[in-house]
Design an enzyme around this catalytic site. Structure first.
Site, PDB file in Angstrom:
ATOM      1  N   GLU A   1      -1.880  24.225 -16.310  1.00  0.00           N
ATOM      2  CA  GLU A   1      -3.140  24.485 -17.003  1.00  0.00           C
ATOM      3  C   GLU A   1      -2.851  25.443 -18.137  1.00  0.00           C
ATOM      4  O   GLU A   1      -2.103  26.409 -17.969  1.00  0.00           O
ATOM      5  CB  GLU A   1      -4.148  25.131 -16.042  1.00  0.00           C
ATOM      6  CG  GLU A   1      -4.765  24.140 -15.092  1.00  0.00           C
ATOM      7  CD  GLU A   1      -5.149  24.755 -13.761  1.00  0.00           C
ATOM      8  OE1 GLU A   1      -4.965  25.971 -13.578  1.00  0.00           O
ATOM      9  OE2 GLU A   1      -5.611  23.996 -12.894  1.00  0.00           O
TER      10      GLU A   1
ATOM     11  N   TYR B   1       4.415  22.509 -25.168  1.00  0.00           N
ATOM     12  CA  TYR B   1       4.372  21.483 -24.116  1.00  0.00           C
ATOM     13  C   TYR B   1       4.318  20.077 -24.704  1.00  0.00           C
ATOM     14  O   TYR B   1       4.982  19.167 -24.210  1.00  0.00           O
ATOM     15  CB  TYR B   1       3.164  21.717 -23.201  1.00  0.00           C
ATOM     16  CG  TYR B   1       3.238  23.012 -22.411  1.00  0.00           C
ATOM     17  CD1 TYR B   1       4.363  23.314 -21.640  1.00  0.00           C
ATOM     18  CD2 TYR B   1       2.200  23.938 -22.426  1.00  0.00           C
ATOM     19  CE1 TYR B   1       4.442  24.496 -20.914  1.00  0.00           C
ATOM     20  CE2 TYR B   1       2.267  25.121 -21.705  1.00  0.00           C
ATOM     21  CZ  TYR B   1       3.388  25.392 -20.947  1.00  0.00           C
ATOM     22  OH  TYR B   1       3.465  26.555 -20.233  1.00  0.00           O
TER      23      TYR B   1
HETATM   24  C1  LIG Z   1       3.995  30.040 -25.611  1.00  0.00           C
HETATM   25  C2  LIG Z   1       5.300  30.812 -25.483  1.00  0.00           C
HETATM   26  C3  LIG Z   1       5.745  30.744 -24.023  1.00  0.00           C
HETATM   27  C4  LIG Z   1       6.368  30.144 -26.374  1.00  0.00           C
HETATM   28  O1  LIG Z   1       7.621  30.800 -26.152  1.00  0.00           O
HETATM   29  P1  LIG Z   1       8.839  30.674 -27.200  1.00  0.00           P
HETATM   30  O2  LIG Z   1      10.097  31.054 -26.481  1.00  0.00           O
HETATM   31  O3  LIG Z   1       8.501  31.398 -28.429  1.00  0.00           O
HETATM   32  O4  LIG Z   1       8.834  29.101 -27.491  1.00  0.00           O
HETATM   33  P2  LIG Z   1      10.057  28.264 -28.112  1.00  0.00           P
HETATM   34  O5  LIG Z   1      10.844  29.128 -29.052  1.00  0.00           O
HETATM   35  O6  LIG Z   1      10.801  27.599 -27.010  1.00  0.00           O
HETATM   36  O7  LIG Z   1       9.248  27.202 -28.969  1.00  0.00           O
HETATM   37  C5  LIG Z   1       9.383  25.805 -28.776  1.00  0.00           C
HETATM   38  C6  LIG Z   1       8.358  25.101 -29.653  1.00  0.00           C
HETATM   39  O8  LIG Z   1       7.031  25.438 -29.255  1.00  0.00           O
HETATM   40  C7  LIG Z   1       6.188  25.491 -30.411  1.00  0.00           C
HETATM   41  N1  LIG Z   1       5.723  26.862 -30.641  1.00  0.00           N
HETATM   42  C8  LIG Z   1       6.131  27.991 -30.013  1.00  0.00           C
HETATM   43  N2  LIG Z   1       5.451  29.060 -30.471  1.00  0.00           N
HETATM   44  C9  LIG Z   1       4.614  28.603 -31.431  1.00  0.00           C
HETATM   45  C10 LIG Z   1       3.655  29.222 -32.271  1.00  0.00           C
HETATM   46  N3  LIG Z   1       3.430  30.549 -32.241  1.00  0.00           N
HETATM   47  N4  LIG Z   1       2.951  28.444 -33.126  1.00  0.00           N
HETATM   48  C11 LIG Z   1       3.155  27.113 -33.171  1.00  0.00           C
HETATM   49  N5  LIG Z   1       4.066  26.455 -32.406  1.00  0.00           N
HETATM   50  C12 LIG Z   1       4.774  27.198 -31.539  1.00  0.00           C
HETATM   51  C13 LIG Z   1       7.046  25.046 -31.573  1.00  0.00           C
HETATM   52  O9  LIG Z   1       6.957  23.633 -31.641  1.00  0.00           O
HETATM   53  C14 LIG Z   1       8.424  25.480 -31.104  1.00  0.00           C
HETATM   54  O10 LIG Z   1       9.467  24.792 -31.739  1.00  0.00           O
HETATM   55  P3  LIG Z   1      10.047  25.372 -33.137  1.00  0.00           P
HETATM   56  O11 LIG Z   1      10.279  26.852 -32.975  1.00  0.00           O
HETATM   57  O12 LIG Z   1      11.303  24.571 -33.312  1.00  0.00           O
HETATM   58  O13 LIG Z   1       8.974  25.090 -34.169  1.00  0.00           O
HETATM   59  C15 LIG Z   1       5.136  32.293 -25.935  1.00  0.00           C
HETATM   60  O14 LIG Z   1       4.532  32.324 -27.211  1.00  0.00           O
HETATM   61  C16 LIG Z   1       4.322  33.156 -24.986  1.00  0.00           C
HETATM   62  O15 LIG Z   1       4.852  33.706 -24.014  1.00  0.00           O
HETATM   63  N6  LIG Z   1       3.009  33.290 -25.249  1.00  0.00           N
HETATM   64  C17 LIG Z   1       2.113  34.133 -24.425  1.00  0.00           C
HETATM   65  C18 LIG Z   1       2.020  33.614 -23.008  1.00  0.00           C
HETATM   66  C19 LIG Z   1       1.617  32.154 -22.942  1.00  0.00           C
HETATM   67  O16 LIG Z   1       0.783  31.684 -23.698  1.00  0.00           O
HETATM   68  N7  LIG Z   1       2.235  31.425 -21.982  1.00  0.00           N
HETATM   69  C20 LIG Z   1       1.952  30.022 -21.747  1.00  0.00           C
HETATM   70  C21 LIG Z   1       0.803  29.910 -20.806  1.00  0.00           C
HETATM   71  S1  LIG Z   1       0.515  28.207 -20.306  1.00  0.00           S
END
Ligand SMILES: CC(C)(COP(=O)(O)OP(=O)(O)OC[C@H]1O[C@@H](n2cnc3c(N)ncnc32)[C@H](O)[C@@H]1OP(=O)(O)O)[C@@H](O)C(=O)NCCC(=O)NCCS
Length: 150
Positions: free
Chosen positions: A101, A113
């Site tokens: 979710e 995702y």
């Molecule tokens: C969401 C989250 C887990 C992403 O972590 P991350 O390690 O930065 O993600 P990744 O580097 O593996 O990113 C993979 C892809 O996701 C997408 N993505 C990640 N962050 C993004 C952002 N801020 N805006 C748009 N796309 C994004 C992109 O497609 C990215 O690929 P790219 O960097 O080649 O463009 C992180 O921002 C986070 O912890 N957020 C707060 C907690 C949260 O929301 N958790 C998920 C709850 S379901």
């Protein structure tokens, strides 16, 4: 970057990561350790403790319980690696699919995702309480294994 299984002895480290990622919802070390002790539940973290994922695999399915990467470590592929490795571990435990979710306003997570092949299969209306007191919907996302980056 390397991703590895985390032990319940590291629950405090995971809680510290979680606290940097989620402001409204605090999961302390005891709560995380309790979850990790639930049958079928495992945690993975990257070796620099920039992020972690908690997953439950049971009954042929798996669910992401939480996923977070600290602000300083974002956009380096940590979350993508955690989800992909978690899918491998869940598949080895007998799961054929993974679901989760996510807040319908969480564009970063939804992009992550969807880039890993997850698709929307449901919406839970007014599921989350936002800081301003408004309710926000949850999307239910699902993918069948193996994960394929799209
Ligand atoms: C969401 C989250 C887990 C992403 O972590 P991350 O390690 O930065 O993600 P990744 O580097 O593996 O990113 C993979 C892809 O996701 C997408 N993505 C990640 N962050 C993004 C952002 N801020 N805006 C748009 N796309 C994004 C992109 O497609 C990215 O690929 P790219 O960097 O080649 O463009 C992180 O921002 C986070 O912890 N957020 C707060 C907690 C949260 O929301 N958790 C998920 C709850 S379901």
């Amino acid at each position: 970057m390397r991703v590895r299984l985390a032990s319940s002895d590291e629950a405090a480290v995971l809680a510290a990561i979680h606290a940097q990622c989620f402001t409204e919802e605090v999961w302390d070390a005891a709560a995380i350790a309790d979850l990790m002790a639930t049958p079928g539940t495992f945690a993975l973290m990257d070796e620099d403790a920039g992020g972690f994922i908690l997953v439950r695999a049971a009954g042929g399915e798996s669910e992401i319980l939480t996923l977070g990467v600290t602000p300083a470590a974002r956009r380096r592929g940590i979350a993508g690696s955690l989800v992909c490795r978690a899918a491998e571990v869940a598949a080895a435990a007998g799961a054929a699919l993974m679901f989760l979710e996510v807040n319908a306003t969480n564009n970063a997570a939804i992009a992550l995702y969807k880039g890993l092949g997850f698709a929307e299969v449901g919406r839970r209306k007014a599921y989350y309480v936002a800081p301003h007191g408004m309710r926000e919907d949850a999307l239910v996302l699902k993918v069948a294994f193996p994960l394929v980056r799209v």
